[in-house]
Write a protein that holds these residues in place. Structure first.
Motif, PDB file in Angstrom:
ATOM      1  N   ARG A 180       0.835  -1.210   0.000  1.00 12.25           N
ATOM      2  CA  ARG A 180       0.000   0.000   0.000  1.00 12.25           C
ATOM      3  C   ARG A 180       0.863   1.251   0.000  1.00 12.25           C
ATOM      4  O   ARG A 180       0.565   2.233  -0.698  1.00 12.25           O
ATOM      5  N   ASN A 235     -11.291   0.278  -1.036  1.00 14.51           N
ATOM      6  CA  ASN A 235     -11.169   0.254  -2.491  1.00 14.51           C
ATOM      7  C   ASN A 235     -11.475   1.635  -3.059  1.00 14.51           C
ATOM      8  O   ASN A 235     -12.637   2.010  -3.222  1.00 14.51           O
ATOM      9  N   TYR A 251      -5.650  -1.606  -4.481  1.00 20.74           N
ATOM     10  CA  TYR A 251      -6.466  -2.418  -3.573  1.00 20.74           C
ATOM     11  C   TYR A 251      -6.606  -3.835  -4.122  1.00 20.74           C
ATOM     12  O   TYR A 251      -6.531  -4.816  -3.379  1.00 20.74           O
ATOM     13  N   LYS A 307      -5.663  -7.346  -2.354  1.00 24.35           N
ATOM     14  CA  LYS A 307      -6.723  -8.340  -2.181  1.00 24.35           C
ATOM     15  C   LYS A 307      -6.291  -9.694  -2.738  1.00 24.35           C
ATOM     16  O   LYS A 307      -6.586 -10.743  -2.156  1.00 24.35           O
TER      17      LYS A 307
END
Length: 341
Positions: free
Chosen positions: A122, A164, A128, A132
């Motif tokens: 990140r 997200n 995102y 994931k």
């Protein structure tokens, strides 16, 4: 830890080789290569299995690393689920993000080990979706570890991947840009964009199409390769793109969308063609997925039947009645697709 005598060893061979790692055993004072491998993890797995089967010998204190677990899980997962090429590429890419942990014993890994990897992703600006996918891979590995009775730990549901936030929200093509495509329909690649805009296909679905998937007599396309189960479907051919599909059917090669050599485009090579078309119509910034967004938006604006729209786009229905009991025939789907102007 040094391997015991007779356990064999793994050597990396010199030169440019497709499989540079070799598992070697000693026989009568001479070394004999048993098998070659593309990576060290596969070689170590083979070494452990070879000694169990042939010598009934297990390395004392051996602990399964994350890398060994991954390379044991992947063949079993492929055999059970037959994942798509894109899914396999996703697994490989996700495992690369976990490379800093690959030689750690899997049983020793804790929540914070995984969370640090995701936090680092990140901070590096990765999406995102990428985070994931890594969390999903961790979950699959933990379930496999439980299946083989290695450990019952389950940290994946606890991992935080943030919210997200769309980096670049998708936007539909304007009517002016669609008209410009029709004005340049004879230019290379323009027909493929129009096919996407009048079918709602994913670009991967279009590139995977073969001429045998197209029924010109009954005017429909059968999608046989998709990222989801709902994506396996039939899409009626809109009357405006019928000549474009017909012209593609007459070109050399098996794929419907073929390059100059009659071969299927890779996603990367098609993206080059896509950018050239976008530059031609002054639509830089649009992505291939904007075509699906355009189809969904235009059908919504035209008051299309929601179930028919889902069938055309290959979206799974959220309602049980819709998923199980509602059937839309080709005539109803054609009525829906023809709402596109």
């Amino acid at each position: 830890m040094r391997n015991p005598n007779g356990y064999g060893c793994i050597k990396k061979l010199s030169g440019q080789r497709r499989r540079p790692f070799a598992f070697v055993v000693s026989e009568n004072g001479k070394q004999r290569i048993i098998e070659y491998f593309t990576n060290q993890a596969d070689a170590q797995i083979f070494q452990a299995d070879y000694n169990k089967v042939h010598l009934h010998h297990v390395l004392p204190g051996h602990q399964v690393t994350l890398a060994e677990l991954y390379h044991r899980w992947l063949p079993a997962h492929i055999a059970d689920t037959d994942p798509s090429d894109s899914a396999l590429a996703s697994y490989a890419n996700s495992f690369k993000h976990l490379s800093c942990l690959q030689y750690e014993p899997f049983q020793n890994l804790k929540y914070m080990d995984y969370q640090r990897v995701i936090d680092g992703m990140r901070k590096s600006g990765l999406s995102y979706s990428s985070c994931k996918k890594v969390r999903s891979l961790i979950s699959l590995l933990e379930k496999y570890a439980s299946k083989i009775e290695l450990t019952n730990k389950s940290y994946a549901p606890l991992l935080s991947i943030g919210k997200n936030k769309a980096i670049r929200p998708h936007k539909p093509f304007s009517r002016q840009k669609i008209n410009r495509l029709w004005q340049h329909v004879g230019e290379p690649g323009v027909d493929t964009v129009l096919i996407l805009l009048y079918t709602g296909m994913r670009v991967g679905e279009m590139l995977a199409l073969q001429k045998s998937d197209v029924n010109m007599r009954q005017h429909y396309i059968r999608i046989t390769k998709s990222k989801t189960e709902a994506g396996i479907r039939i899409i009626p051919i809109h009357h405006r793109i019928t000549p474009l599909i017909d012209a593609r059917m007459r070109t050399p090669g098996i794929p419907l969308i073929a390059n100059d050599n009659g071969n299927e485009y890779s996603y990367g090579s098609y993206c080059i063609l896509w950018r050239q078309v976008m530059h031609l119509i002054h639509a830089e910034g649009h992505t291939t997925h904007d075509c699906r967004h355009t189809v969904a938006t235009l059908l919504d604006n035209a008051g299309a039947n929601e179930t028919a729209k889902r069938r055309i786009l290959g979206h799974a229905g959220g309602d049980v009645t819709e998923r199980v009991y509602t059937h839309k025939n080709i005539r109803q789907l054609r009525k829906c697709i023809e709402l596109l102007k």
